[in-house]
Scaffold this active site. Sequence first.
Site, PDB file in Angstrom:
ATOM      1  N   HIS A 143      -3.118   4.467   1.176  1.00 31.56           N
ATOM      2  CA  HIS A 143      -2.799   3.101   0.743  1.00 31.56           C
ATOM      3  C   HIS A 143      -3.456   2.808  -0.612  1.00 31.56           C
ATOM      4  CE1 HIS A 143      -2.137  -1.311   1.555  1.00 31.56           C
ATOM      5  NE2 HIS A 143      -3.165  -1.391   0.709  1.00 31.56           N
ATOM      6  N   GLU A 144      -4.730   3.130  -0.755  1.00 27.21           N
ATOM      7  CA  GLU A 144      -5.452   2.857  -2.015  1.00 27.21           C
ATOM      8  C   GLU A 144      -4.898   3.712  -3.153  1.00 27.21           C
ATOM      9  OE1 GLU A 144      -7.326   0.375  -2.325  1.00 27.21           O
ATOM     10  OE2 GLU A 144      -7.492  -0.099  -0.207  1.00 27.21           O
ATOM     11  N   HIS A 147      -1.734   2.241  -4.551  1.00 32.20           N
ATOM     12  CA  HIS A 147      -1.921   1.136  -5.503  1.00 32.20           C
ATOM     13  C   HIS A 147      -2.107   1.696  -6.915  1.00 32.20           C
ATOM     14  CE1 HIS A 147      -2.005  -2.434  -3.036  1.00 32.20           C
ATOM     15  NE2 HIS A 147      -3.057  -2.074  -2.322  1.00 32.20           N
ATOM     16  N   GLU A 201       1.327  -4.851  -1.486  1.00 30.11           N
ATOM     17  CA  GLU A 201       0.706  -4.356  -0.251  1.00 30.11           C
ATOM     18  C   GLU A 201       1.701  -3.562   0.591  1.00 30.11           C
ATOM     19  OE1 GLU A 201      -2.398  -4.218   0.726  1.00 30.11           O
ATOM     20  OE2 GLU A 201      -2.876  -5.067  -1.205  1.00 30.11           O
TER      21      GLU A 201
HETATM   22 ZN   LIG Z   1      -3.784  -2.842  -0.618  1.00 29.22          ZN
END
Ligand SMILES: [Zn+2]
Length: 272
Positions: A143-144, A147, A201
Amino acid sequence: MKYRAHLSAVLAAALLAAGCASTTTGSVASGGSARSQLLLVSPEQVMQQSLQYYDQQNTKARAQGKLVTSGAEWNRVNTVMQRLVPHVATFRPDAARWPWQLVLIDEDTVNAHVMAGGKITFYTGIIRKLRLTDDEIAAIMGHEMAHALREHTREKISQSAAGDMAIAIGGALLGVGEGAQQLAGLGKQLALDMPFSRHMESEADLYGLELAARGGYDPRAAITLWQKMAQQGGGGGPSFLSTHPNSGDRMAALQNAMPRVLPLYEQARARR
Ligand SMILES: [Zn+2]
């Protein structure tokens, strides 16, 4: 106010037309297409700013004796990152050569974050309090990393800059330009501290899910991770949730993508 709002909208539209592109190719998890992004500032500017912030954070943590850059716990998280890094090339080949870096900060806070260019921070609190499995660490890591790959920080700064410019130019034309400078300055500060949008997100969830699966980590861990996160009560819940706003349909979107990423996980496991 009506004219000003209209002018701002026209300007924003013009800026959108001028600076739109996509930082990555699409993910299998999200159905293959990549959303077009507003990118007004250069990636170098953003990376420079992020690197400075990362250095400041790490210098402070080191002075407090909280910076962890070796040892069993750091190795565990770093192993996950190293297994995911080769797969970033699926989305953008240049990112495989980025200087991806992990630091662990020995604090109770249930959080993790990333800065532009692949500078990742985990706090020991998130690993210990949520009793994360390696697969769940991979869900957060993916997830990171997503981004960073999607350059969400650059997009956020661009959106903020576009808003400032529209207000400044619209204000100047209508003779109400006071305060535009302060607004421009504020935009820059907000960009680093502001949470990502829900849309960003959702994207990070899906790209991250695919990264974890390609790295041989069970993508279903993303579900248990968010369940654990939701159960972590007290003091308004984990700080991870304040910087990672939870949309109501997060679980549904993850479940929906599962059939597309599970085959990637099985293939990765078979190769091991
Ligand atoms: Zn996030």
